[in-house]
Write an enzyme that holds these catalytic residues in place. Structure first.
Site, PDB file in Angstrom:
ATOM      1  N   LEU A   1      13.835  40.272  58.504  1.00 44.00           N
ATOM      2  CA  LEU A   1      14.237  41.093  57.358  1.00 44.00           C
ATOM      3  C   LEU A   1      13.653  42.503  57.349  1.00 44.00           C
ATOM      4  O   LEU A   1      13.959  43.300  56.480  1.00 44.00           O
ATOM      5  CB  LEU A   1      13.881  40.365  56.052  1.00 44.00           C
TER       6      LEU A   1
ATOM      7  N   GLU B   1      27.774  31.508  64.213  1.00 42.97           N
ATOM      8  CA  GLU B   1      26.597  32.235  64.713  1.00 42.97           C
ATOM      9  C   GLU B   1      25.933  31.448  65.843  1.00 42.97           C
ATOM     10  O   GLU B   1      25.513  32.014  66.859  1.00 42.97           O
ATOM     11  CB  GLU B   1      25.578  32.447  63.582  1.00 42.97           C
TER      12      GLU B   1
ATOM     13  N   SER C   1      17.388  28.843  62.406  1.00 47.15           N
ATOM     14  CA  SER C   1      18.421  28.011  63.046  1.00 47.15           C
ATOM     15  C   SER C   1      19.055  28.743  64.235  1.00 47.15           C
ATOM     16  O   SER C   1      19.422  28.106  65.229  1.00 47.15           O
ATOM     17  CB  SER C   1      19.486  27.575  62.037  1.00 47.15           C
ATOM     18  N   ASN C   2      19.166  30.059  64.169  1.00 42.90           N
ATOM     19  CA  ASN C   2      19.684  30.808  65.332  1.00 42.90           C
ATOM     20  C   ASN C   2      18.689  30.761  66.486  1.00 42.90           C
ATOM     21  O   ASN C   2      19.087  30.622  67.649  1.00 42.90           O
ATOM     22  CB  ASN C   2      19.995  32.249  64.950  1.00 42.90           C
TER      23      ASN C   2
ATOM     24  N   HIS D   1      24.415  39.399  62.465  1.00 35.95           N
ATOM     25  CA  HIS D   1      24.651  39.637  61.037  1.00 35.95           C
ATOM     26  C   HIS D   1      25.831  38.768  60.593  1.00 35.95           C
ATOM     27  O   HIS D   1      26.851  38.709  61.294  1.00 35.95           O
ATOM     28  CB  HIS D   1      24.966  41.128  60.816  1.00 35.95           C
TER      29      HIS D   1
HETATM   30  C1  GRF Z   1      21.657  34.383  59.722  1.00 37.43           C
HETATM   31  O1  GRF Z   1      22.716  34.218  58.832  1.00 37.43           O
HETATM   32  C2  GRF Z   1      21.754  35.702  60.464  1.00 37.43           C
HETATM   33  O2  GRF Z   1      23.076  36.119  60.635  1.00 37.43           O
HETATM   34  C3  GRF Z   1      21.020  36.654  59.567  1.00 37.43           C
HETATM   35  O3  GRF Z   1      19.977  35.899  59.019  1.00 37.43           O
HETATM   36  C4  GRF Z   1      20.318  34.506  59.010  1.00 37.43           C
HETATM   37  C5  GRF Z   1      19.222  33.787  59.706  1.00 37.43           C
HETATM   38  O4  GRF Z   1      19.380  32.401  59.651  1.00 37.43           O
HETATM   39  N1  GRF Z   1      20.600  37.833  60.259  1.00 37.43           N
HETATM   40  P1  GRF Z   1      18.469  31.456  60.523  1.00 37.43           P
HETATM   41  O5  GRF Z   1      17.017  31.721  60.113  1.00 37.43           O
HETATM   42  O6  GRF Z   1      18.712  31.773  61.961  1.00 37.43           O
HETATM   43  O7  GRF Z   1      18.887  30.053  60.170  1.00 37.43           O
END
Ligand code: GRF
Length: 207
Positions: free
Chosen positions: A91, A180, A14-15, A110
């Site tokens: 990860l 985020e 989603s980011n 984060h």
């Molecule tokens: C987010 O909460 C980010 O802060 C962390 O991992 C998550 C990723 O979410 N590092 P997405 O895959 O971007 O929805």
């Protein structure tokens, strides 16, 4: 020539999507060079396919050792002529060969206020559970430069999010994720535009 961003992710993305949106609008003047993932089932791969963005699944166990694995990742991001690396829910630790080659050009997001609630195992819902167990009244979002260990790089930007009395980890995660999606595209734009300067552990973002 537009700058080229390699995005590393492991999940839904989603980011990644929030950044892509601003690229498409022309707000972030860059393009995604490649999406790199360690997870062949990452939901984000549906987005890359739909959007015709190159993606590479690179899995540790396919390499004889960590050095070969990290060298291959570096070779891949260079092959796609990437100027920056944006971690969006990736990860795995970033190899020191990559950290060196892309000094101050790798960022991560984060879902907590680092240096609290970071480090190995502190990802996903674990982070929010730990925050609620601690009794903290605020949590938030941190965007930081990436170094050789989890969540210890220099902080670039932070936003605080209030912890409500009856929050579940999921509710807190949801409100934080919404932040985020605002702060990450903002920082990516500033980075691409050369507006982020670091002096030791202090970072300045120019208007
Ligand atoms: C987010 O909460 C980010 O802060 C962390 O991992 C998550 C990723 O979410 N590092 P997405 O895959 O971007 O929805």
């Amino acid at each position: 020539m537009h700058k080229r961003i390699a995005v590393f992710l492991s999940g839904r993305g989603s980011n990644f999507q929030s950044i892509l949106k601003q690229i498409k609008k022309g707000i972030i003047k860059a393009e995604i060079s490649v999406v790199i993932t360690d997870n062949p089932n990452a939901g984000a791969l549906a987005i890359t396919e739909k959007e015709n963005i190159s993606s590479e699944v690179i899995i540790r166990k396919d390499f004889k050792n960590i050095k070969a694995y990290n060298n291959y990742i570096l070779k891949t991001i260079k092959k796609y002529k990437s100027d920056f690396i944006v971690l969006a829910g990736y990860l795995k630790i970033i190899g020191s060969n990559i950290v060196k080659a892309y000094k101050d050009k790798i960022i991560n997001i984060h879902p907590a206020l680092l240096p609290l609630f970071g480090g190995k195992g502190m990802y996903g819902i674990n982070v929010h559970k730990a925050v609620l167990e601690s009794g903290m009244k605020v949590s938030g979002v941190t965007v930081h430069f990436v170094d050789e260990t989890y969540d210890t790089g220099t902080v670039i930007a932070q936003v605080a999010v209030k912890v409500e009395n009856n929050d579940t980890p999921e509710e807190l995660a949801h409100r934080i994720l919404k932040c985020e999606h605002k702060i990450y595209p903002y920082v990516v734009k500033k980075l691409i535009d050369g507006k982020i300067k670091r002096k030791g552990r202090k970072v300045y973002i120019r208007p």
